[in-house]
Design a protein around this motif. Structure first.
Motif, PDB file in Angstrom:
ATOM      1  N   LYS A 149     -15.297 -10.372  -2.451  1.00 39.04           N
ATOM      2  CA  LYS A 149     -13.900 -10.988  -2.808  1.00 39.04           C
ATOM      3  C   LYS A 149     -12.958 -11.100  -1.620  1.00 39.04           C
ATOM      4  O   LYS A 149     -12.215 -12.273  -1.654  1.00 39.04           O
ATOM      5  CB  LYS A 149     -13.469  -9.820  -3.880  1.00 39.04           C
ATOM      6  N   GLU A 150     -12.906 -10.286  -0.720  1.00 32.41           N
ATOM      7  CA  GLU A 150     -12.061 -10.656   0.237  1.00 32.41           C
ATOM      8  C   GLU A 150     -12.468 -11.816   1.270  1.00 32.41           C
ATOM      9  O   GLU A 150     -11.547 -12.557   1.639  1.00 32.41           O
ATOM     10  CB  GLU A 150     -11.968  -9.226   1.440  1.00 32.41           C
ATOM     11  N   ALA A 151     -13.637 -11.926   1.511  1.00 33.21           N
ATOM     12  CA  ALA A 151     -13.977 -13.257   2.296  1.00 33.21           C
ATOM     13  C   ALA A 151     -13.757 -14.297   1.388  1.00 33.21           C
ATOM     14  O   ALA A 151     -13.247 -15.479   1.823  1.00 33.21           O
ATOM     15  CB  ALA A 151     -15.638 -12.978   2.415  1.00 33.21           C
ATOM     16  N   ILE A 152     -14.018 -14.461  -0.039  1.00 32.79           N
ATOM     17  CA  ILE A 152     -13.672 -15.647  -0.721  1.00 32.79           C
ATOM     18  C   ILE A 152     -12.082 -15.946  -0.756  1.00 32.79           C
ATOM     19  O   ILE A 152     -11.558 -16.969  -0.378  1.00 32.79           O
ATOM     20  CB  ILE A 152     -14.087 -15.419  -2.168  1.00 32.79           C
ATOM     21  N   ALA A 153     -11.440 -14.839  -0.787  1.00 36.06           N
ATOM     22  CA  ALA A 153      -9.818 -15.174  -0.678  1.00 36.06           C
ATOM     23  C   ALA A 153      -9.342 -15.552   0.523  1.00 36.06           C
ATOM     24  O   ALA A 153      -8.704 -16.529   0.552  1.00 36.06           O
ATOM     25  CB  ALA A 153      -9.169 -13.862  -0.935  1.00 36.06           C
ATOM     26  N   ASN A 154     -10.130 -15.168   1.736  1.00 34.28           N
ATOM     27  CA  ASN A 154      -9.952 -15.652   2.938  1.00 34.28           C
ATOM     28  C   ASN A 154     -10.356 -17.102   3.242  1.00 34.28           C
ATOM     29  O   ASN A 154      -9.483 -17.703   3.737  1.00 34.28           O
ATOM     30  CB  ASN A 154     -10.757 -14.859   3.865  1.00 34.28           C
ATOM     31  N   VAL A 155     -11.367 -17.633   2.420  1.00 36.50           N
ATOM     32  CA  VAL A 155     -11.635 -18.903   2.595  1.00 36.50           C
ATOM     33  C   VAL A 155     -10.750 -19.750   2.060  1.00 36.50           C
ATOM     34  O   VAL A 155     -10.028 -20.754   2.458  1.00 36.50           O
ATOM     35  CB  VAL A 155     -13.046 -19.256   1.856  1.00 36.50           C
ATOM     36  N   TYR A 156     -10.145 -19.370   0.661  1.00 37.76           N
ATOM     37  CA  TYR A 156      -9.216 -20.183   0.000  1.00 37.76           C
ATOM     38  C   TYR A 156      -7.759 -20.206   0.841  1.00 37.76           C
ATOM     39  O   TYR A 156      -6.999 -21.132   0.528  1.00 37.76           O
ATOM     40  CB  TYR A 156      -8.907 -19.439  -1.364  1.00 37.76           C
ATOM     41  N   LYS A 157      -7.458 -19.134   1.381  1.00 37.21           N
ATOM     42  CA  LYS A 157      -6.209 -18.960   2.128  1.00 37.21           C
ATOM     43  C   LYS A 157      -6.420 -19.676   3.533  1.00 37.21           C
ATOM     44  O   LYS A 157      -5.171 -19.826   4.367  1.00 37.21           O
ATOM     45  CB  LYS A 157      -5.923 -17.633   2.098  1.00 37.21           C
ATOM     46  N   LEU A 257      -6.716 -18.733  -7.099  1.00 37.57           N
ATOM     47  CA  LEU A 257      -6.913 -19.275  -5.725  1.00 37.57           C
ATOM     48  C   LEU A 257      -7.826 -20.452  -6.031  1.00 37.57           C
ATOM     49  O   LEU A 257      -7.713 -21.500  -5.313  1.00 37.57           O
ATOM     50  CB  LEU A 257      -7.439 -18.279  -4.752  1.00 37.57           C
ATOM     51  N   ALA A 258      -9.097 -20.501  -6.806  1.00 34.75           N
ATOM     52  CA  ALA A 258      -9.960 -21.496  -6.780  1.00 34.75           C
ATOM     53  C   ALA A 258      -9.295 -22.552  -7.714  1.00 34.75           C
ATOM     54  O   ALA A 258      -9.466 -23.630  -7.334  1.00 34.75           O
ATOM     55  CB  ALA A 258     -11.065 -20.736  -7.788  1.00 34.75           C
ATOM     56  N   PHE A 259      -8.295 -22.341  -8.582  1.00 38.60           N
ATOM     57  CA  PHE A 259      -7.976 -23.379  -9.161  1.00 38.60           C
ATOM     58  C   PHE A 259      -6.759 -24.226  -8.592  1.00 38.60           C
ATOM     59  O   PHE A 259      -6.900 -25.261  -8.490  1.00 38.60           O
ATOM     60  CB  PHE A 259      -7.007 -22.686 -10.291  1.00 38.60           C
ATOM     61  N   VAL A 260      -6.023 -23.429  -7.430  1.00 34.30           N
ATOM     62  CA  VAL A 260      -5.368 -24.236  -6.630  1.00 34.30           C
ATOM     63  C   VAL A 260      -6.214 -25.030  -5.723  1.00 34.30           C
ATOM     64  O   VAL A 260      -5.814 -26.417  -5.370  1.00 34.30           O
ATOM     65  CB  VAL A 260      -4.328 -23.307  -5.992  1.00 34.30           C
ATOM     66  N   ASP A 261      -7.477 -24.604  -5.246  1.00 37.68           N
ATOM     67  CA  ASP A 261      -8.131 -25.443  -4.426  1.00 37.68           C
ATOM     68  C   ASP A 261      -8.596 -26.501  -5.297  1.00 37.68           C
ATOM     69  O   ASP A 261      -8.823 -27.532  -4.737  1.00 37.68           O
ATOM     70  CB  ASP A 261      -9.200 -24.502  -3.968  1.00 37.68           C
ATOM     71  N   TYR A 262      -9.056 -26.330  -6.377  1.00 39.21           N
ATOM     72  CA  TYR A 262      -9.409 -27.305  -7.454  1.00 39.21           C
ATOM     73  C   TYR A 262      -8.257 -28.347  -7.395  1.00 39.21           C
ATOM     74  O   TYR A 262      -8.713 -29.657  -7.445  1.00 39.21           O
ATOM     75  CB  TYR A 262      -9.823 -26.719  -8.889  1.00 39.21           C
ATOM     76  N   LEU A 263      -7.256 -28.200  -7.831  1.00 35.05           N
ATOM     77  CA  LEU A 263      -6.186 -29.019  -7.659  1.00 35.05           C
ATOM     78  C   LEU A 263      -5.853 -29.933  -6.313  1.00 35.05           C
ATOM     79  O   LEU A 263      -5.764 -31.029  -6.465  1.00 35.05           O
ATOM     80  CB  LEU A 263      -4.649 -28.444  -7.935  1.00 35.05           C
ATOM     81  N   HIS A 264      -6.155 -29.205  -5.194  1.00 38.18           N
ATOM     82  CA  HIS A 264      -6.145 -29.654  -3.863  1.00 38.18           C
ATOM     83  C   HIS A 264      -7.373 -30.856  -3.854  1.00 38.18           C
ATOM     84  O   HIS A 264      -6.989 -31.902  -3.258  1.00 38.18           O
ATOM     85  CB  HIS A 264      -6.299 -28.848  -2.985  1.00 38.18           C
ATOM     86  N   LYS A 265      -8.454 -30.379  -4.127  1.00 41.59           N
ATOM     87  CA  LYS A 265      -9.682 -31.615  -4.353  1.00 41.59           C
ATOM     88  C   LYS A 265      -9.446 -32.559  -5.298  1.00 41.59           C
ATOM     89  O   LYS A 265      -9.762 -33.727  -4.981  1.00 41.59           O
ATOM     90  CB  LYS A 265     -10.815 -30.839  -4.657  1.00 41.59           C
ATOM     91  N   VAL A 266      -8.727 -32.439  -6.131  1.00 40.77           N
ATOM     92  CA  VAL A 266      -8.290 -33.574  -7.331  1.00 40.77           C
ATOM     93  C   VAL A 266      -7.491 -34.430  -6.595  1.00 40.77           C
ATOM     94  O   VAL A 266      -7.772 -35.666  -6.694  1.00 40.77           O
ATOM     95  CB  VAL A 266      -7.828 -32.956  -8.859  1.00 40.77           C
ATOM     96  N   LYS A 267      -6.364 -33.921  -6.058  1.00 39.50           N
ATOM     97  CA  LYS A 267      -5.436 -34.786  -5.395  1.00 39.50           C
ATOM     98  C   LYS A 267      -5.875 -35.351  -4.191  1.00 39.50           C
ATOM     99  O   LYS A 267      -5.830 -36.638  -3.957  1.00 39.50           O
ATOM    100  CB  LYS A 267      -4.534 -33.973  -4.841  1.00 39.50           C
ATOM    101  N   LEU A 268      -6.998 -34.799  -3.490  1.00 35.72           N
ATOM    102  CA  LEU A 268      -7.740 -35.540  -2.375  1.00 35.72           C
ATOM    103  C   LEU A 268      -8.493 -36.802  -2.758  1.00 35.72           C
ATOM    104  O   LEU A 268      -8.346 -37.822  -2.561  1.00 35.72           O
ATOM    105  CB  LEU A 268      -8.456 -34.718  -1.556  1.00 35.72           C
ATOM    106  N   ILE A 269      -9.469 -36.437  -3.918  1.00 40.09           N
ATOM    107  CA  ILE A 269     -10.070 -37.598  -4.455  1.00 40.09           C
ATOM    108  C   ILE A 269      -9.408 -38.605  -5.070  1.00 40.09           C
ATOM    109  O   ILE A 269      -9.610 -39.864  -4.980  1.00 40.09           O
ATOM    110  CB  ILE A 269     -11.081 -37.030  -5.620  1.00 40.09           C
ATOM    111  N   LEU A 270      -8.325 -38.302  -5.986  1.00 41.43           N
ATOM    112  CA  LEU A 270      -7.476 -39.207  -6.429  1.00 41.43           C
ATOM    113  C   LEU A 270      -6.902 -40.223  -5.408  1.00 41.43           C
ATOM    114  O   LEU A 270      -6.811 -41.426  -5.261  1.00 41.43           O
ATOM    115  CB  LEU A 270      -6.193 -38.672  -7.329  1.00 41.43           C
ATOM    116  N   LYS A 271      -6.454 -39.821  -4.292  1.00 42.84           N
ATOM    117  CA  LYS A 271      -5.994 -40.601  -3.186  1.00 42.84           C
ATOM    118  C   LYS A 271      -6.992 -41.464  -2.744  1.00 42.84           C
ATOM    119  O   LYS A 271      -6.784 -42.703  -2.301  1.00 42.84           O
ATOM    120  CB  LYS A 271      -5.288 -39.320  -1.953  1.00 42.84           C
TER     121      LYS A 271
END
Length: 326
Positions: A149-157, A257-271
């Motif tokens: 879990k710590e490693a996953i959080a580290n990736v997202y952050k 954290l995953a949801f925020v990353d999901y939003l970031h990817k949506v924004k990137l693809i929309l651009k």
């Protein structure tokens, strides 16, 4: 081949004749020699398949499997199915590794009783050769340890360079794949993003060294540098599945954290969509409709601050406006 081999190296190959020799040379010059190299030729037609066979004839540690072209995930899965080692690592055939890549990852995974060991990486230009880079012995090696879990959080952050959901630059216990039924999804781009977080989540301990032992080649025209196509939507699907995975496991911290990353990817693809020349209005509507649904579902599980909730909803309702906001 030594029947007691500890490490399996899986090398998927498809039409990379310009880079393959450098990649295989970097593997064969490893300081730790006790490995098997499984080269999966995924239907190459440019001479890569011939080079693979030549190498296998000269080194008993090398096994070449030829298959019809089915994609990177299928090639990695073939390697997984044929691996005999207790530990496994994946190397992309247009990249290369430092001389102590195997030695360091194996040593730390054994010493720390970890499920995964990881190292940092360095991006190199398309025409870079092994002789052009400075290998890991010039760098200090600091070690860090995490639970899954710590490693996953580290990736997202984005806390540590090299801590990413990519399959390469890592060594895994092979049993981690087998016992959890994890394979790479076939016919998907960004296949690592569909897979690696599950391996992290299933791990009790993950070790990371900050030395750049893996050299990632930036190629023009590669998957990561090409323009928008519908296959790019796999990036959104992968991160959405991460969010849903953690929601189903009721791990709400990682879910958000995953949801925020999901939003970031949506924004990137929309651009990318808005910058492309094609008529992608239906795709945009579909992406935004699904995003709007997920925002409301996420809000049922956690308390999203109002200012962020308004921004997220704005992204779904007025994507052209909100994708231009930093």
């Amino acid at each position: 081949m030594n029947d007691s081999v500890e490490i399996s190296i899986v090398l998927p190959v498809y039409n990379v004749i310009d880079y393959l020799n450098e990649c295989i040379k970097s593997i064969l010059r490893q300081s730790n020699k006790n490995f098997e190299l499984i080269i999966v030729d995924d239907g190459s037609t440019d001479g890569s398949q011939i080079l693979c066979d030549r190498y296998s004839e000269s080194d008993s540690r090398i096994k070449v499997i030829h298959q019809k072209n089915a994609g990177l995930s299928a090639a990695r899965n073939t390697g997984l199915n044929h691996a005999k080692g207790k530990y496994i690592t994946f190397i992309d055939s247009d990249d290369f590794v430092g001389e102590k890549y195997i030695e360091v990852l194996y040593k730390i995974i054994i010493e720390s009783c970890a499920d995964i060991s990881m190292c940092d990486y360095m991006e190199v230009a398309q025409d870079t050769q092994i002789s052009d880079v400075t290998f890991q012995e010039k760098y200090p090696i600091d070690k860090y340890y995490y639970n899954g879990k710590e490693a996953i959080a580290n990736v997202y952050k984005n806390s540590s360079h090299g801590m990413e959901f990519v399959s390469w630059a890592k060594m895994y216990k092979l049993e981690l794949f087998k016992s959890n039924g994890i394979l790479f999804p076939e016919e998907k781009l960004h296949e690592d993003a569909f897979t690696t977080y599950k391996l992290f989540y299933a791990s009790n301990k993950i070790a990371f060294v900050n030395a750049p032992l893996y050299f990632y080649r930036i190629r023009s025209g590669s998957i990561m540098t090409s323009e928008f196509t519908e296959k790019r939507l796999d990036m959104i699907q992968a991160t959405r599945e991460e969010y849903l995975f953690f929601r189903e496991n009721r791990d709400f911290e990682l879910m958000y954290l995953a949801f925020v990353d999901y939003l970031h990817k949506v924004k990137l693809i929309l651009k990318m969509i808005f910058a492309s020349a094609g008529d992608n209005r239906e795709i945009t509507r579909s992406v935004c409709k699904e995003l709007d649904h997920d925002i409301e579902e996420c809000k049922k599980s956690i308390n999203i601050p109002m200012i962020k909730y308004v921004y997220y909803k704005g992204m779904a309702k007025f994507p052209r406006i909100f994708t231009s906001i930093r």
